[in-house]
Design a protein around this motif. Structure first.
Motif, mmCIF file in Angstrom:
data_model
loop_
_atom_site.group_PDB
_atom_site.id
_atom_site.type_symbol
_atom_site.label_atom_id
_atom_site.label_comp_id
_atom_site.label_asym_id
_atom_site.label_seq_id
_atom_site.Cartn_x
_atom_site.Cartn_y
_atom_site.Cartn_z
ATOM 1 N N LEU A 69 1.459 5.163 -11.460
ATOM 2 C CA LEU A 69 0.241 5.101 -10.786
ATOM 3 C C LEU A 69 -0.938 5.673 -11.492
ATOM 4 O O LEU A 69 -0.922 6.528 -12.296
ATOM 5 C CB LEU A 69 0.479 6.583 -9.478
ATOM 6 C CG LEU A 69 -0.482 6.517 -8.411
ATOM 7 C CD1 LEU A 69 -0.575 5.207 -7.577
ATOM 8 C CD2 LEU A 69 -0.165 7.595 -7.496
ATOM 9 N N ALA A 70 -2.098 4.955 -11.646
ATOM 10 C CA ALA A 70 -3.130 5.334 -12.412
ATOM 11 C C ALA A 70 -3.620 6.847 -12.153
ATOM 12 O O ALA A 70 -3.951 7.575 -13.283
ATOM 13 C CB ALA A 70 -4.185 4.400 -12.015
ATOM 14 N N GLU A 71 -3.647 7.108 -10.595
ATOM 15 C CA GLU A 71 -4.260 8.608 -10.552
ATOM 16 C C GLU A 71 -3.400 9.666 -11.019
ATOM 17 O O GLU A 71 -3.703 10.662 -11.290
ATOM 18 C CB GLU A 71 -4.474 8.583 -8.942
ATOM 19 C CG GLU A 71 -5.521 7.589 -8.548
ATOM 20 C CD GLU A 71 -4.940 6.297 -8.133
ATOM 21 O OE1 GLU A 71 -3.983 6.402 -7.600
ATOM 22 O OE2 GLU A 71 -5.477 5.198 -8.697
ATOM 23 N N SER A 84 0.595 -1.190 -0.057
ATOM 24 C CA SER A 84 0.122 -0.063 -0.012
ATOM 25 C C SER A 84 0.690 1.281 -0.054
ATOM 26 O O SER A 84 1.606 1.280 0.704
ATOM 27 C CB SER A 84 -0.676 0.090 1.030
ATOM 28 O OG SER A 84 -1.620 -1.304 1.312
ATOM 29 N N GLN A 85 0.630 2.000 -0.999
ATOM 30 C CA GLN A 85 1.242 3.318 -1.010
ATOM 31 C C GLN A 85 0.375 4.469 -0.829
ATOM 32 O O GLN A 85 -0.768 4.503 -0.966
ATOM 33 C CB GLN A 85 1.939 3.351 -2.525
ATOM 34 C CG GLN A 85 2.779 2.640 -2.819
ATOM 35 C CD GLN A 85 4.274 2.852 -1.860
ATOM 36 O OE1 GLN A 85 4.753 3.821 -1.911
ATOM 37 N NE2 GLN A 85 4.388 1.745 -0.863
ATOM 38 N N GLN A 118 -4.133 2.225 -17.164
ATOM 39 C CA GLN A 118 -3.668 2.661 -18.805
ATOM 40 C C GLN A 118 -2.181 2.144 -19.047
ATOM 41 O O GLN A 118 -1.953 2.162 -19.916
ATOM 42 C CB GLN A 118 -3.807 3.754 -19.051
ATOM 43 C CG GLN A 118 -3.411 5.139 -18.552
ATOM 44 C CD GLN A 118 -4.151 5.493 -17.186
ATOM 45 O OE1 GLN A 118 -4.551 4.795 -16.527
ATOM 46 N NE2 GLN A 118 -4.478 6.817 -17.309
ATOM 47 N N HIS A 119 -1.393 2.099 -17.940
ATOM 48 C CA HIS A 119 0.113 1.833 -17.952
ATOM 49 C C HIS A 119 0.352 0.374 -17.639
ATOM 50 O O HIS A 119 -0.136 -0.118 -16.693
ATOM 51 C CB HIS A 119 0.824 2.914 -17.270
ATOM 52 C CG HIS A 119 0.361 4.212 -17.417
ATOM 53 N ND1 HIS A 119 1.213 4.940 -18.603
ATOM 54 C CD2 HIS A 119 -0.339 5.413 -16.987
ATOM 55 C CE1 HIS A 119 0.681 6.253 -18.424
ATOM 56 N NE2 HIS A 119 -0.245 6.274 -17.484
ATOM 57 N N PHE A 162 7.932 1.603 -3.049
ATOM 58 C CA PHE A 162 8.000 3.297 -2.919
ATOM 59 C C PHE A 162 7.573 4.038 -4.236
ATOM 60 O O PHE A 162 7.636 3.442 -5.403
ATOM 61 C CB PHE A 162 9.203 3.737 -2.506
ATOM 62 C CG PHE A 162 10.541 3.612 -3.170
ATOM 63 C CD1 PHE A 162 10.710 4.350 -4.285
ATOM 64 C CD2 PHE A 162 11.048 2.408 -2.999
ATOM 65 C CE1 PHE A 162 11.909 4.079 -5.113
ATOM 66 C CE2 PHE A 162 12.218 2.101 -4.083
ATOM 67 C CZ PHE A 162 12.658 3.096 -4.990
ATOM 68 N N LYS A 163 7.143 5.034 -3.912
ATOM 69 C CA LYS A 163 6.848 6.028 -5.010
ATOM 70 C C LYS A 163 7.632 7.073 -5.192
ATOM 71 O O LYS A 163 8.196 7.603 -4.160
ATOM 72 C CB LYS A 163 5.495 6.595 -4.552
ATOM 73 C CG LYS A 163 4.234 6.552 -5.431
ATOM 74 C CD LYS A 163 2.997 6.805 -4.955
ATOM 75 C CE LYS A 163 2.544 7.802 -3.949
ATOM 76 N NZ LYS A 163 1.224 7.923 -3.696
ATOM 77 N N THR A 164 7.847 7.294 -6.427
ATOM 78 C CA THR A 164 8.902 8.328 -6.781
ATOM 79 C C THR A 164 8.581 9.116 -8.097
ATOM 80 O O THR A 164 7.850 8.646 -9.084
ATOM 81 C CB THR A 164 10.482 7.873 -7.568
ATOM 82 O OG1 THR A 164 10.560 6.775 -6.377
ATOM 83 C CG2 THR A 164 11.345 9.000 -7.461
ATOM 84 N N MET A 165 8.338 10.550 -8.096
ATOM 85 C CA MET A 165 8.070 11.386 -9.173
ATOM 86 C C MET A 165 9.276 11.448 -10.002
ATOM 87 O O MET A 165 10.199 11.971 -9.627
ATOM 88 C CB MET A 165 7.554 12.699 -8.820
ATOM 89 C CG MET A 165 6.866 13.538 -9.749
ATOM 90 S SD MET A 165 6.541 15.023 -9.103
ATOM 91 C CE MET A 165 5.324 14.889 -8.214
ATOM 92 N N SER A 166 9.018 10.691 -11.366
ATOM 93 C CA SER A 166 9.987 10.660 -12.090
ATOM 94 C C SER A 166 9.614 10.339 -13.726
ATOM 95 O O SER A 166 8.462 9.670 -13.943
ATOM 96 C CB SER A 166 11.027 9.474 -11.897
ATOM 97 O OG SER A 166 11.998 9.230 -12.911
#
Length: 223
Positions: A186-188, A22-23, A164-165, A137-141
């Motif tokens: 992330l879909a959102e 869960s993120q 969609q990805h 983990f989540k990264t903006m990239s």
DNA sequence: CGGGTTTGACCAGCGC
DNA sequence: GCGCTGGTCAAACCCG
């Protein structure tokens, strides 16, 4: 003790049915010494980390109750993994917390992001197939595959439901190392890359380039 | 030619 | 039992 304090509260509803992956949160760390108050509902525990791709050097410290919880509440399937280190120069920091625990992070400079997720620790479903510990983990990239020091080979790609990805599957190329990772967006928010690691490396990162150096006690326990 | 990627097929787990 | 879904396999393909 801290120059800044942020309250991170986690919303239980978003990850009610999920297990280890869960993120939720992704919070900037602006100052050199930041104290975070982690919080979530009683049935959940928070998990905080600095992504290895971003963290460079620093110190992490936790409150008394946080340290105590970390000892007591590591779920059995994750036992043996080290989730927390109070003084480390390698860039993997994990910490377990409960409600209203404080975690402090000291950085050598720059701006990084603290990834925070939450999970149910006591009601993780038993699965027939024994799973390696998984962490994500989540990264903006813009880049899907972040450089974490290890060499990966892609072995599959799958379009998962309601996204969609496609999700990509990678395996560590090192002989006898069975670590896998999944990479998806992330879909959102397609700007965010979710990287999930499964298992633990049995070798150091970039071993081919740095064989002579003795590995520290910390280099192979996680990824 | 060797190593990595792509992609359709296959398999296993899970819910109904 | 059946269908759906995620995860893996492996042959074909690509590229340096």
């Amino acid at each position: 003790m801290s120059s800044t304090a942020s309250q991170i509260m986690l919303n239980q509803n978003l990850f009610e049915d999920q297990d280890l992956s869960s993120q939720l949160g992704f919070f900037p760390i602006h100052s050199n010494f930041t104290s975070f108050q982690l919080g979530c509902s009683q049935s959940l525990k928070t998990l905080a980390m600095l992504p290895p791709s971003l963290a460079v050097d620093g110190t992490i410290a936790i409150s008394e109750s946080f340290a105590q919880k970390q000892k007591e509440e590591i779920p059995p399937q994750l036992a043996g993994s080290q989730f927390f280190s109070s003084q480390r120069s390698t860039p993997n920091y994990w910490a377990w917390g409960g409600m209203n625990d404080t975690m402090s992070i000291k950085r050598s400079g720059g701006e990084d992001y603290l990834g925070v997720s939450a999970m149910k620790m006591k009601k993780i479903k038993a699965r027939r197939k024994v799973r390696e510990p998984r962490f994500c983990f989540k990264t903006m990239s813009d880049i899907d595959v972040l450089d974490d020091g290890y060499k990966w080979r892609k072995y599959g790609q799958k379009v998962v439901k309601n996204t969609q990805h496609p999700r990509s599957y990678y395996r560590c190329t090192q002989d006898n190392c069975r670590v896998k990772k999944r990479v998806e967006r992330l879909a959102e928010d397609p700007r965010m890359v979710i990287t999930t690691y499964e298992g633990r490396h049995i070798h150091s990162p970039s071993q081919d380039e740095d064989d002579s150096q003795a590995s520290s006690q910390f280099t192979n326990f996680f990824w």
